[in-house]
Design an enzyme around this catalytic site. Structure first.
Site, PDB file in Angstrom:
ATOM      1  N   GLY A  95      40.050  -6.396  52.551  1.00  0.00           N
ATOM      2  CA  GLY A  95      40.208  -5.192  53.366  1.00  0.00           C
ATOM      3  C   GLY A  95      40.712  -5.538  54.742  1.00  0.00           C
ATOM      4  N   GLY A 146      40.597  -7.080  57.719  1.00  0.00           N
ATOM      5  CA  GLY A 146      39.779  -8.240  58.059  1.00  0.00           C
ATOM      6  C   GLY A 146      39.080  -8.192  59.395  1.00  0.00           C
ATOM      7  N   GLY A 206      42.291 -13.523  59.562  1.00  0.00           N
ATOM      8  CA  GLY A 206      41.424 -12.420  59.125  1.00  0.00           C
ATOM      9  C   GLY A 206      40.061 -12.913  58.684  1.00  0.00           C
ATOM     10  CG  ASP A 207      38.050 -10.497  55.816  1.00  0.00           C
ATOM     11  OD1 ASP A 207      39.295 -10.354  55.896  1.00  0.00           O
ATOM     12  OD2 ASP A 207      37.402 -10.153  54.818  1.00  0.00           O
ATOM     13  NE  ARG A 217      44.615 -10.496  60.826  1.00  0.00           N
ATOM     14  CZ  ARG A 217      44.176 -10.302  59.598  1.00  0.00           C
ATOM     15  NH1 ARG A 217      44.532 -11.122  58.637  1.00  0.00           N
ATOM     16  NH2 ARG A 217      43.381  -9.313  59.327  1.00  0.00           N
ATOM     17  CB  THR A 272      42.766 -10.400  49.649  1.00  0.00           C
ATOM     18  OG1 THR A 272      43.480 -10.340  50.867  1.00  0.00           O
ATOM     19  CG2 THR A 272      41.769 -11.524  49.682  1.00  0.00           C
TER      20      THR A 272
HETATM   21  N1  ASP Z   1      41.031  -9.257  54.336  1.00  0.00           N
HETATM   22  C1  ASP Z   1      42.371  -9.784  54.428  1.00  0.00           C
HETATM   23  C2  ASP Z   1      42.714 -10.055  55.856  1.00  0.00           C
HETATM   24  O1  ASP Z   1      42.383  -9.254  56.706  1.00  0.00           O
HETATM   25  C3  ASP Z   1      43.400  -8.872  53.864  1.00  0.00           C
HETATM   26  C4  ASP Z   1      43.131  -8.425  52.463  1.00  0.00           C
HETATM   27  O2  ASP Z   1      41.993  -8.363  52.027  1.00  0.00           O
HETATM   28  O3  ASP Z   1      44.095  -8.143  51.755  1.00  0.00           O
HETATM   29  O4  ASP Z   1      43.366 -11.023  56.129  1.00  0.00           O
END
Ligand code: ASP
Length: 349
Positions: free
Chosen positions: A265, A267, A243-244, A241, A213
């Site tokens: 990370g 998420g 994520g964060d 889905r 990310t």
């Molecule tokens: N945080 C992101 C997610 O969970 C993934 C990443 O940070 O690469 O979608």
């Protein structure tokens, strides 16, 4: 005439003095960038890949630093730098995003203006070239904070943002990563997406066990903070889905006088720990410094939940820091006071 000239030069001297005084007092710019965290260890990045990643981080940092030094706002610079990284197929954002279990690229992004705490976010985009600009458009041109899927895409198109065929985001490396992940899970492999180029054989290193990310936090010469994050999410995620990264308070947060945060990370854990807002809350309420606050959340709270990844944080004074609990994180920082720093591995801290 003489008196006038004397007055003029005295006035000029006062102006010059106060201008330089103002300059000395003027907040200095600073920027910190990440390109994802994960199992990135010496030995599993070949020299060429490592050099190319470092060069991309340096280039993005340079563009951001130059923008800030030239008086661009932190919000403008966050968008500008993230757009560059979204176009770079080495990172898991925009072109180069990872695939869902059914073989699609679903993109998420968010941005926040520390000055007003206005925020914008998008999730599940499949056709918008620069999701970060879609997030900014939501913030600036709609009464909403978050839009998803086809509604968000229609809005982005109305706003004049660049729309591309979903195959634009395809990269062979990420496809191989999906095949590897689904094979390990014993899950069915979806057909190659329509419009994807003919299959090429690509060497898949352990490097795929990282997140990728991208995120930027910045402070401009007005002292205003901003943060933004953009991602393709996690390899083999279920369609739909989220994520964060597009969740304000989890993947992104910015508040003037406190801090700006962008996370990367696993998420689900970052949402549950409300990572970005929690770091800012510790700084604001417990009066912790950015490093201490970030370390507590990332090294203690997240670890206790089982979450892995990291954050970049910009303190109110322009102190850009990072904290991660994985072997590596692609990261870079610069400020008016200190030259560019590019790092990947943990021991470069
Ligand atoms: N945080 C992101 C997610 O969970 C993934 C990443 O940070 O690469 O979608």
């Amino acid at each position: 005439m003489k008196i006038r000239a004397g007055w003029l030069s005295a006035a000029l001297a006062v102006w010059v003095l106060s201008a330089s005084g103002a300059q000395a007092r003027a907040p200095e710019w600073a920027i910190t960038i990440h390109g994802g965290a994960g199992v990135i260890e010496r030995g599993n990045l070949d020299a060429q890949t490592e050099a190319s990643l470092r060069a991309s981080l340096a280039q993005a940092l340079q563009a951001g630093a130059q923008g800030l030094a030239n008086g661009k706002t932190s919000l403008e610079v966050v968008e500008l730098v993230i757009r560059m990284l979204e176009d770079d197929p080495q990172f898991n954002a925009g072109r180069g995003a990872v695939f869902t279990a059914d073989g699609r690229n679903e993109l998420d992004a968010s941005i926040m203006d520390g000055r007003t705490r206005a925020a914008g976010a998008v999730a599940g985009l499949t056709t918008v070239r620069h999701p970060i600009s879609a997030a900014l458009a939501v913030m600036q041109h709609s009464p909403h904070v978050m839009m998803t899927g086809t509604g968000a895409e229609a809005f982005a198109a109305q706003q004049g943002l660049e729309i591309v065929d979903p195959a634009f985001f395809f990269t062979e490396r990420r496809w191989a990563g999906l095949v590897k992940e689904l094979t390990a899970q014993g899950a069915p492999i979806p057909p190659r997406p329509a419009g994807a180029p003919a299959e090429q054989h690509t060497q898949l290193l352990d490097v795929e066990r990282k997140f990728g990310t991208v995120g930027v936090v910045a402070r401009d010469t007005h002292g205003d903070l901003a943060a933004g994050t953009s991602t393709g999410g996690t390899t083999g995620k279920r369609w739909g889905r989220v994520g964060d990264s597009p969740v304000i308070g989890a993947g992104t947060y910015a508040q003037n006088g406190v801090c700006a945060v962008s996370a990367t990370g696993s998420g689900e854990f970052f949402i549950r720990a409300a990572v970005a807002k929690s770091i800012c809350a510790r700084i604001e309420l417990k009066k912790e410094g950015p490093q201490r606050a970030a370390d507590w959340i990332v090294q203690k709270d997240l670890v206790a939940l089982g979450g892995d990844g990291g954050v970049i944080v910009m303190g109110a004074a322009g102190d850009g820091i990072w904290s991660f609990n994985t072997p590596g994180m692609y990261r870079a920082r610069a400020s008016a006071k200190s030259g560019p720093e590019i790092a990947i591995y943990q021991d470069e801290r």
